[in-house]
Design a protein around this motif. Sequence first.
Motif, PDB file in Angstrom:
ATOM      1  N   ALA A 159       0.743  -1.155   0.017  1.00 38.63           N
ATOM      2  CA  ALA A 159      -0.027   0.086   0.017  1.00 38.63           C
ATOM      3  C   ALA A 159       0.875   1.262   0.000  1.00 38.63           C
ATOM      4  CB  ALA A 159      -0.718   0.050   1.331  1.00 38.63           C
ATOM      5  N   PRO A 160       0.912   2.035  -1.200  1.00 40.75           N
ATOM      6  CA  PRO A 160       1.844   3.387  -1.118  1.00 40.75           C
ATOM      7  C   PRO A 160       1.235   4.202  -0.132  1.00 40.75           C
ATOM      8  CG  PRO A 160       0.723   2.677  -3.366  1.00 40.75           C
ATOM      9  CD  PRO A 160       0.068   1.979  -2.227  1.00 40.75           C
ATOM     10  N   SER A 161       2.281   5.025   0.346  1.00 38.65           N
ATOM     11  CA  SER A 161       2.013   6.094   1.225  1.00 38.65           C
ATOM     12  C   SER A 161       1.400   7.526   0.585  1.00 38.65           C
ATOM     13  CB  SER A 161       3.312   6.475   2.061  1.00 38.65           C
ATOM     14  OG  SER A 161       4.264   7.050   1.050  1.00 38.65           O
ATOM     15  N   ASN A 162       1.647   7.279  -0.617  1.00 38.29           N
ATOM     16  CA  ASN A 162       1.045   8.563  -1.531  1.00 38.29           C
ATOM     17  C   ASN A 162      -0.359   8.507  -1.547  1.00 38.29           C
ATOM     18  OD1 ASN A 162       0.256  10.321  -3.868  1.00 38.29           O
ATOM     19  ND2 ASN A 162       2.350  10.149  -4.501  1.00 38.29           N
ATOM     20  N   LYS A 163      -1.203   9.449  -1.022  1.00 40.39           N
ATOM     21  CA  LYS A 163      -2.597   9.404  -1.055  1.00 40.39           C
ATOM     22  C   LYS A 163      -3.486   9.483  -2.448  1.00 40.39           C
ATOM     23  CE  LYS A 163      -2.929  12.179   3.373  1.00 40.39           C
ATOM     24  NZ  LYS A 163      -3.602  13.089   4.042  1.00 40.39           N
ATOM     25  N   SER A 165      -2.638   7.582  -4.679  1.00 45.30           N
ATOM     26  CA  SER A 165      -2.522   5.915  -5.018  1.00 45.30           C
ATOM     27  C   SER A 165      -4.040   5.509  -4.672  1.00 45.30           C
ATOM     28  CB  SER A 165      -1.629   5.206  -4.398  1.00 45.30           C
ATOM     29  OG  SER A 165      -1.751   5.052  -2.983  1.00 45.30           O
ATOM     30  N   GLN A 166      -4.912   6.200  -3.680  1.00 42.06           N
ATOM     31  CA  GLN A 166      -6.358   5.523  -3.264  1.00 42.06           C
ATOM     32  C   GLN A 166      -6.056   4.414  -2.592  1.00 42.06           C
ATOM     33  OE1 GLN A 166      -9.069   5.777  -6.581  1.00 42.06           O
ATOM     34  NE2 GLN A 166      -7.883   7.079  -7.683  1.00 42.06           N
ATOM     35  N   GLY A 167      -4.981   4.099  -1.948  1.00 37.40           N
ATOM     36  CA  GLY A 167      -4.793   2.998  -1.232  1.00 37.40           C
ATOM     37  C   GLY A 167      -5.005   1.546  -1.467  1.00 37.40           C
ATOM     38  N   VAL A 168      -4.539   1.422  -3.012  1.00 40.07           N
ATOM     39  CA  VAL A 168      -4.527   0.204  -3.662  1.00 40.07           C
ATOM     40  C   VAL A 168      -3.568  -0.355  -3.249  1.00 40.07           C
ATOM     41  CG1 VAL A 168      -6.315   0.877  -5.602  1.00 40.07           C
ATOM     42  CG2 VAL A 168      -3.717   1.120  -5.775  1.00 40.07           C
ATOM     43  N   MET A 169      -3.340  -1.980  -3.309  1.00 41.48           N
ATOM     44  CA  MET A 169      -2.266  -2.647  -3.286  1.00 41.48           C
ATOM     45  C   MET A 169      -1.619  -2.714  -4.494  1.00 41.48           C
ATOM     46  SD  MET A 169      -2.426  -3.318  -0.111  1.00 41.48           S
ATOM     47  CE  MET A 169      -1.153  -4.576   0.271  1.00 41.48           C
ATOM     48  N   TRP A 170      -0.285  -2.416  -4.740  1.00 37.48           N
ATOM     49  CA  TRP A 170       0.251  -2.227  -5.994  1.00 37.48           C
ATOM     50  C   TRP A 170       1.548  -3.140  -5.793  1.00 37.48           C
ATOM     51  CZ3 TRP A 170      -2.143  -0.110  -9.959  1.00 37.48           C
ATOM     52  CH2 TRP A 170      -1.468   0.185 -11.119  1.00 37.48           C
ATOM     53  N   PRO A 171       2.021  -3.734  -7.067  1.00 33.23           N
ATOM     54  CA  PRO A 171       3.378  -4.404  -7.068  1.00 33.23           C
ATOM     55  C   PRO A 171       4.413  -3.598  -6.673  1.00 33.23           C
ATOM     56  CG  PRO A 171       2.072  -4.814  -8.950  1.00 33.23           C
ATOM     57  CD  PRO A 171       1.564  -3.720  -8.300  1.00 33.23           C
ATOM     58  N   VAL A 199      10.702   0.626  -0.211  1.00 33.35           N
ATOM     59  CA  VAL A 199      10.389  -0.246  -1.735  1.00 33.35           C
ATOM     60  C   VAL A 199      10.205   0.748  -2.735  1.00 33.35           C
ATOM     61  CG1 VAL A 199       8.769  -1.855  -0.041  1.00 33.35           C
ATOM     62  CG2 VAL A 199       7.742   0.317  -1.192  1.00 33.35           C
ATOM     63  N   VAL A 200      10.197  -0.036  -3.804  1.00 32.65           N
ATOM     64  CA  VAL A 200      10.245   0.667  -5.136  1.00 32.65           C
ATOM     65  C   VAL A 200       9.077   0.254  -5.702  1.00 32.65           C
ATOM     66  CG1 VAL A 200      11.202   1.088  -7.433  1.00 32.65           C
ATOM     67  CG2 VAL A 200      12.934   0.718  -5.241  1.00 32.65           C
ATOM     68  N   PHE A 201       7.859   1.206  -6.281  1.00 34.27           N
ATOM     69  CA  PHE A 201       6.820   0.628  -6.692  1.00 34.27           C
ATOM     70  C   PHE A 201       6.868   0.709  -8.058  1.00 34.27           C
ATOM     71  CE2 PHE A 201       4.822   1.975  -2.655  1.00 34.27           C
ATOM     72  CZ  PHE A 201       4.066   0.988  -2.341  1.00 34.27           C
ATOM     73  N   LEU A 202       6.451  -0.375  -8.831  1.00 33.71           N
ATOM     74  CA  LEU A 202       6.621  -0.581 -10.196  1.00 33.71           C
ATOM     75  C   LEU A 202       5.583   0.123 -11.221  1.00 33.71           C
ATOM     76  CD1 LEU A 202       7.672  -4.409  -9.745  1.00 33.71           C
ATOM     77  CD2 LEU A 202       9.118  -2.430  -9.554  1.00 33.71           C
ATOM     78  N   GLU A 230       9.052   4.296  -8.405  1.00 28.04           N
ATOM     79  CA  GLU A 230       8.713   5.455  -7.301  1.00 28.04           C
ATOM     80  C   GLU A 230       9.152   4.722  -6.084  1.00 28.04           C
ATOM     81  OE1 GLU A 230       5.039   7.034  -5.136  1.00 28.04           O
ATOM     82  OE2 GLU A 230       5.478   8.125  -6.993  1.00 28.04           O
ATOM     83  N   LEU A 231      10.399   5.478  -5.321  1.00 27.62           N
ATOM     84  CA  LEU A 231      10.769   4.902  -4.118  1.00 27.62           C
ATOM     85  C   LEU A 231       9.785   5.230  -2.836  1.00 27.62           C
ATOM     86  CD1 LEU A 231      12.961   3.590  -2.385  1.00 27.62           C
ATOM     87  CD2 LEU A 231      14.153   5.879  -2.282  1.00 27.62           C
ATOM     88  N   ASP A 232       9.612   4.524  -2.095  1.00 29.87           N
ATOM     89  CA  ASP A 232       8.628   4.877  -0.758  1.00 29.87           C
ATOM     90  C   ASP A 232       9.234   4.236   0.434  1.00 29.87           C
ATOM     91  OD1 ASP A 232       6.576   5.883   0.615  1.00 29.87           O
ATOM     92  OD2 ASP A 232       5.114   4.937  -0.783  1.00 29.87           O
ATOM     93  N   ARG A 233       8.600   4.736   1.227  1.00 25.67           N
ATOM     94  CA  ARG A 233       8.835   4.121   2.842  1.00 25.67           C
ATOM     95  C   ARG A 233       7.521   3.681   3.515  1.00 25.67           C
ATOM     96  NH1 ARG A 233      12.748   7.517   6.331  1.00 25.67           N
ATOM     97  NH2 ARG A 233      12.999   5.647   7.543  1.00 25.67           N
ATOM     98  N   ILE A 234       7.347   2.618   3.570  1.00 35.07           N
ATOM     99  CA  ILE A 234       5.986   1.989   4.353  1.00 35.07           C
ATOM    100  C   ILE A 234       6.268   1.157   5.782  1.00 35.07           C
ATOM    101  CG2 ILE A 234       4.875   1.929   2.103  1.00 35.07           C
ATOM    102  CD1 ILE A 234       5.199  -0.993   2.183  1.00 35.07           C
ATOM    103  N   ASP A 235       5.330   1.040   6.455  1.00 34.72           N
ATOM    104  CA  ASP A 235       5.275   0.135   7.434  1.00 34.72           C
ATOM    105  C   ASP A 235       5.195  -1.225   7.140  1.00 34.72           C
ATOM    106  OD1 ASP A 235       5.654   1.798  10.027  1.00 34.72           O
ATOM    107  OD2 ASP A 235       3.628   2.869   9.528  1.00 34.72           O
TER     108      ASP A 235
END
Length: 955
Positions: A159-163, A165-171, A199-202, A230-235
Amino acid sequence: KGTPPMAKKIMAYCLQRHAETADQRLQFILDGIRRISYDPVVLNQDGWTTKKSESAQGALGGAFLIGRRIIWQRYEALVIAFVRDEEFGCLWKAVWVEDLDTFDLEADELKDAMKKWDNKQAKLKRNQGSRSSGSSGSTRMFNKLFSVDGIENGIILAAPSNKASQGVMWPARVRHVVETSMTAAGTVRRNASKNLIQVVFLAPFWNGEVSSASKVAEVKDQYSLGPLFELDRIDATASNIQKYPFDSLSIEQLQSSFRFLGLPKAVFPRYLDSHRLAVALKSYAKTHIPKVYSHDDENASASASLTESHILSVKAPIYPQVVLNLPYDFILNKLPHPSEHATAASLSDGNSICEATINIDYIVRAMSPPECFGKSKHVDPVVSTALDTNTAILSPTREAKLSSETIDGLVNPNEEDTTWALGSFASNFLLDLFESNSNNNDLSSDGFAHIGQLILSLIAKLKQIASESDDGTKKRHSKTFLLQCIRVKGHGEETIGLCRAPIGIQKKTIVIEWRKTCERVYKRAIYVLSHKTVGNGITAVVTDSRCHGHVTANGAFERPVRIPAAIQGARLAGAGLKPNMLLITKVEDSYMSLAEDDIIPKAHKVSYIKRLKSKIAALPVDAKGVPLTDDSEGEGGDDTMGSRGSYTAATVGVAAALKATDMVVGGQCTNVFCATRPPGHHAGRELRPMKAISNGFCLLNAAACAAIFATTPQSEGGLGLKRVCVIDFDVHHGNGTQDILCSTYDPRYLYVSLHAGGAHINGFDDEDSEEEEFRKRLGGSTTEGIYPGRCGDSSPHDGVLNIPLGKKVTASDVGTALISQVSPRVEEFSPDLIILSAGFDAHKNDPLGMGGLSALDFGNVTEVACQMAFRSCSGRILSVLEGGYGVPCCRPRDDIFLPGNPDDQLLELGDDLPDGMDDPVPLTFRQKLSKCHAEGFLHCVKEHVTAFAKCSNRK
């Protein structure tokens, strides 16, 4: 007097807020009272300490315990304040995390609550290696040992931290701790949370920006304008991270999963690209990157501690820089657009449009000598054709030499028509296995030749039947031959288990190929034996008017009009109107006898059946809405009411399910929907299974009975299937089905349930608790827990996959669970038949109010289930109606006075509504159901049956 000043200000504000209605005014006041109970300023003014002390104060701890997590009345809570009271001594104030209600605890009570929390954490730690089962709750708890299957290949759903993204689960690709260290130069790692991973979102869709006109011209879609990574940091929590489910690209599967995300259709090309990258990187890591900690949590944990990082960052693979720096933008732009897949892709056995995986290793090697000079290395033909024992092998393409002289005309190398050649059914790999053991005297290997002869005999018999021109002759042979296919399939699996596999080949691989071969023969038989309104491409709806004999109380959720509404929905989908969509309105007496004499006693205890029968037989003829499942103390029958016809109606429901099973397995149709009532998935072996407070509207379990009938040996009157999967998408957990089929592990059954619930809602199961038994009502509020209770919050063994989805079921959660958890498990189980417990009470307008799905979402769920059936068992699937109560009033009583309302609208069911059927719905309930005119239960059934019809053609 004595009220803290801040409390007065809060209440004054609540009273002065503008309210549209009295209910809204009351809600403002209740919100204010709740806020006062935990507001730190109010607590301080009232004498409470809200700041945690640096050390324990006295023997009890005092303010040092502020911030301590506890479990009280089976729910997670947090200590927020401390006070020394002259009358009660030391008191601690705590707040329930879920609903922010507060309560006070004395020293002994707090000690007990802390013990329960510690016991729960110890239990979680002991079960760390077990499979995750559903939602982790609403609170984010740091778990340094949290892991996910497949992390050693580096690809997850996150789940990306970017709002945006609408909270969808993404590879996404998990970065190894080495990579994070390199990019964190100049920073102090100790300041970073150990629960965060990089993580790096694809191919994300949410980062698109128009940078230039040339960039717009290059991309295919508007959502492909942003960077490819896109690089991101998630829990690192179960709510943010899930297993990546795909090993290959099935366009149909991707389309099915995409429908549940609620994203614009234009996002799909980007979604496809993200999975193209994910599958390619996963495949590369799986075969070319050594696994260091794949099964060694202890060493991985130690490394994580040393590097002050999370265990996921340690287990992730280290991709070579050359792999990460490949021109993926260029590669993806050369691949087919989704609209081109009709001609660019191929069909697999499961009827899925498949696309080849990007071969990263080949691309990298092509950039090195001699390939970069346009020359190829010599390839050893033995190596090039070596078998990958972990994947499905080859499609059937060639002739077989196995005992061709024994069956005249079946396998002739000179024959131009190879339709009936063994090579048209078995893969090259399996043919080689048959041939290499045809003259082998080793008993441990001779079994392969034996099953080869079995499949040859089947094909020969089918060819003989196909030569018959008379449809009547084909019909007589149909069921017998198809059951023989299934019997041979099971016998072959057992034989393979006794054989010694060739060196380097896993038995599992041989079994998979054998199953595919038998199912190809089955599907060929369906083509050959189908005619007019029988066989391939046929969907049926089965119902029976005797179900109307089950009459519930006025105002009940489970009303008789559900069946006419379901039939109306099926008619709107085409049932009874189109030649390939049958509407069967009568269940034969032979199935009634089979149900009552043989199958029901196998599912339910005799004592339960006798109790139910005697209870119903003692009712007056005109009795309606009488409790049927109350115990000797009169408890447990409040929601399960009926009349003199209730047992017959329930038996008809079971008989209809048996008929549907017989029709599907016997080749009369591809799929069947059983429109019957009362529902059954809460009915277990005995009264109120798995500690439920009631039977939840259910009397006899039709889905479980169908599974038992399917797996009963043919010699005992059953169909002889080896494995049956029951998938339950009712908003409530099917405790009765789990109790009957899976109370202990039984390799014949897999029970899957997607439902509302979870430990954070139903409370934790504390074995040391001395409190009264936890009780929940069907459709009760979340503060009381969700019916039937904790039994669906976890999976007791490999035969059960319970997926609790929180207090409200959403389409996104259902879709993610189906694709990431259910599909892989069902494919691994490889059932011979799939049975759906089809409950539509997770609909957004259902009066229970526990779901957010649309009618179209239920159609999508059905399509995904059909795809699972196609991949494992030639599309054999049926469904049994469970819940779903969004039926507007159809025919109110006219012998009582009610204030007239010209805006009242009745649901018109035409001839499907029997003349003598009343629908006495209380006025308030009728108003609640009014929104179901726009979309409700009827529309859900329509989409369900439409999806069945869409998926009925075995290609």
